[in-house]
Design a protein around this motif. Sequence first.
Motif, mmCIF file in Angstrom:
data_model
loop_
_atom_site.group_PDB
_atom_site.id
_atom_site.type_symbol
_atom_site.label_atom_id
_atom_site.label_comp_id
_atom_site.label_asym_id
_atom_site.label_seq_id
_atom_site.Cartn_x
_atom_site.Cartn_y
_atom_site.Cartn_z
ATOM 1 N N ILE A 6 0.840 -1.216 0.000
ATOM 2 C CA ILE A 6 0.000 0.000 0.000
ATOM 3 C C ILE A 6 0.869 1.258 0.000
ATOM 4 C CG2 ILE A 6 -1.687 1.353 1.316
ATOM 5 C CD1 ILE A 6 -2.616 -1.327 2.587
ATOM 6 N N THR A 7 1.838 1.311 0.934
ATOM 7 C CA THR A 7 2.545 2.572 1.217
ATOM 8 C C THR A 7 3.975 2.614 0.707
ATOM 9 O OG1 THR A 7 3.455 1.902 3.381
ATOM 10 C CG2 THR A 7 1.187 2.732 3.352
ATOM 11 N N LYS A 36 -1.985 7.934 -4.858
ATOM 12 C CA LYS A 36 -1.551 9.255 -4.366
ATOM 13 C C LYS A 36 -2.607 9.891 -3.445
ATOM 14 C CE LYS A 36 1.837 9.113 -7.574
ATOM 15 N NZ LYS A 36 1.532 7.875 -8.290
ATOM 16 N N VAL A 37 -3.245 9.055 -2.646
ATOM 17 C CA VAL A 37 -4.189 9.549 -1.635
ATOM 18 C C VAL A 37 -3.850 8.869 -0.307
ATOM 19 C CG1 VAL A 37 -6.057 10.004 -3.271
ATOM 20 C CG2 VAL A 37 -5.906 7.752 -2.174
ATOM 21 N N TRP A 38 -4.320 9.462 0.787
ATOM 22 C CA TRP A 38 -4.089 8.854 2.098
ATOM 23 C C TRP A 38 -4.841 7.535 2.196
ATOM 24 C CZ3 TRP A 38 -0.065 11.135 3.623
ATOM 25 C CH2 TRP A 38 0.097 12.523 3.572
ATOM 26 N N SER A 39 -4.228 6.545 2.814
ATOM 27 C CA SER A 39 -4.866 5.248 3.038
ATOM 28 C C SER A 39 -5.748 5.324 4.276
ATOM 29 C CB SER A 39 -3.802 4.172 3.244
ATOM 30 O OG SER A 39 -4.364 3.027 3.852
ATOM 31 N N VAL A 40 -7.046 5.132 4.081
ATOM 32 C CA VAL A 40 -7.986 5.237 5.203
ATOM 33 C C VAL A 40 -7.647 4.209 6.284
ATOM 34 C CG1 VAL A 40 -10.409 5.015 5.876
ATOM 35 C CG2 VAL A 40 -9.816 6.185 3.747
ATOM 36 N N SER A 41 -7.302 2.983 5.879
ATOM 37 C CA SER A 41 -7.008 1.953 6.880
ATOM 38 C C SER A 41 -5.761 2.306 7.692
ATOM 39 C CB SER A 41 -6.851 0.580 6.221
ATOM 40 O OG SER A 41 -5.827 0.603 5.247
ATOM 41 N N GLU A 67 12.206 -5.126 2.445
ATOM 42 C CA GLU A 67 13.447 -4.359 2.563
ATOM 43 C C GLU A 67 13.383 -3.196 1.590
ATOM 44 O OE1 GLU A 67 16.079 -7.470 1.510
ATOM 45 O OE2 GLU A 67 16.248 -8.271 3.541
ATOM 46 N N GLY A 68 13.912 -2.045 2.010
ATOM 47 C CA GLY A 68 13.941 -0.878 1.129
ATOM 48 C C GLY A 68 12.624 -0.137 1.098
ATOM 49 N N HIS A 69 12.610 0.943 0.336
ATOM 50 C CA HIS A 69 11.446 1.823 0.274
ATOM 51 C C HIS A 69 11.136 2.179 -1.176
ATOM 52 C CE1 HIS A 69 12.466 2.279 4.490
ATOM 53 N NE2 HIS A 69 13.652 2.765 4.150
ATOM 54 N N ILE A 70 9.849 2.273 -1.480
ATOM 55 C CA ILE A 70 9.399 2.832 -2.746
ATOM 56 C C ILE A 70 8.716 4.158 -2.440
ATOM 57 C CG2 ILE A 70 7.924 2.529 -4.758
ATOM 58 C CD1 ILE A 70 10.207 0.531 -4.717
ATOM 59 N N GLY A 106 6.973 8.623 2.618
ATOM 60 C CA GLY A 106 7.836 8.136 3.695
ATOM 61 C C GLY A 106 7.146 8.213 5.046
ATOM 62 N N MET A 107 5.819 8.006 5.051
ATOM 63 C CA MET A 107 5.039 8.155 6.279
ATOM 64 C C MET A 107 4.313 6.883 6.708
ATOM 65 S SD MET A 107 3.297 11.868 5.386
ATOM 66 C CE MET A 107 2.545 12.171 6.977
ATOM 67 N N ASN A 108 4.295 5.845 5.852
ATOM 68 C CA ASN A 108 3.439 4.670 6.061
ATOM 69 C C ASN A 108 1.963 5.045 6.058
ATOM 70 O OD1 ASN A 108 5.677 2.878 8.297
ATOM 71 N ND2 ASN A 108 5.145 2.339 6.200
ATOM 72 N N LEU A 109 1.614 6.104 5.331
ATOM 73 C CA LEU A 109 0.227 6.567 5.307
ATOM 74 C C LEU A 109 -0.330 6.795 3.901
ATOM 75 C CD1 LEU A 109 0.240 9.261 8.185
ATOM 76 C CD2 LEU A 109 -0.644 6.916 8.296
ATOM 77 N N LEU A 110 0.539 7.010 2.926
ATOM 78 C CA LEU A 110 0.084 7.364 1.581
ATOM 79 C C LEU A 110 -0.012 6.130 0.698
ATOM 80 C CD1 LEU A 110 -0.433 10.059 -0.165
ATOM 81 C CD2 LEU A 110 1.809 9.549 -1.153
#
Length: 428
Positions: free
Chosen positions: A158-159, A223-228, A313-316, A214-218
């Motif tokens: 998701i994020t 490109k919208v905030w994840s409600v869950s 591992e790593g970030h997208i 980089g927030m674990n929220l988007l």
Amino acid sequence: MAAPCYLGWDFSTQQLKVIAIDEQLRVIYEDNVHFDKDLPEFKTQGGVYIHGDRLTVTSPVLMWVKALDMILEKMKSSGFNFSQVRALSGAGQQHGSVYWKKGSIQILKNASSELPLHQSLKACFSVSNSPIWMDSSTASQCSALEKAVGGAQHLASITGSRAYERFTGNQIAKIYSQNPEVYMQTERISLVSSFAASLFLGAYAPIDYSDGSGMNLLQIWEKVWSVSCLDACAPGLEEKLGCPVPSHSVLGPISPYYSQRYGFSPDCKIVAFTGDNPASLAGMRLQEGDIAISLGTSDTLFLWIQEPTPALEGHILCNPVDSQTYMALLCFKNGSLMRERIRDDCASGSWDEFSKALSSTVAGNNGNLGFYFDVMEITPEAVGIHRFNRDNQKVSDFPKEVEIRALIEGQFMAKRIHAEKLGYKVSK
């Protein structure tokens, strides 16, 4: 009429930096304020406070504002012509968060040009010390977030990343759980980047897609905030974050405060600020297929990527230059300190000897391979020195020149392997 120029700002961990470039990208001015040295009243070490638990790490918000006041005054006294600035943008250390108290928008909008900004804003923050990227105090919040969305891999899908202790959603969750009344008093939550843009805009600047990922929220795809994810962290969070925007968005003209106090043109445009890592990708003008490696205390690898496959591992992250593509980011803890130790052990502490030894061996090291982790590595999660000979047998040591090549080749092979796992395709 003065030739146009553009300002770039960097709100980093230890200092605030500014650079001015002309239309040919030539540097015409640069300066900095070092937090520990130039703002000793805040008593930071390395720009931060490391708390008693050794896990909580914060920085005082007003220090950042006062640093901006200080650097603008330095520019003014040097004779810098603010009226020639057509636009400005910048970067902030990723993952840090700023909490604006209810009613602060009016104070920000109507700040008196007679006063330094930090005096006007001194009562504007519900959390006076911002959690930053060095903080690792949110393990329980990370576990709760992953559990709420169906596991670490699902959260990464998701994020763009599994739950990380420094990521902003988990920091917000900690503040809400420990100080719900402070959370309720907060009307806006900014990243360091959007907070910095807000200071220039005289209004709450939106979070950009790239730093926001980089927030674990988007949700990086939509490109919208994840409600869950929002619901797992704190109630009413979407309203406090505002709507995210593309990283290259023009947010509006500069606040009248800066025209009145410093002589900026009222037409000077504020472009969305982003995180320091996305800003590096943009500043180095990376394109699809390019890969950049920063060799430091930790080694960082980032690249432009078309079809990412988020992993544990790593970030997208969303690409700051092209909102339809992505950037991958990998961090390796065993960087320069590991290389320096092998240099000291195998080359008498001399980089010249190290280079000669490296040159004396062949590419591929005759099948000898090593993985070197003095401290627990991030990618992969491993520790210790692991050497293998050409027959894939584990051995206890190598000749010095073989050791040196095994270190360098092992480090770069690992970077390539993990980049490919995230979807990077090596051009033939």
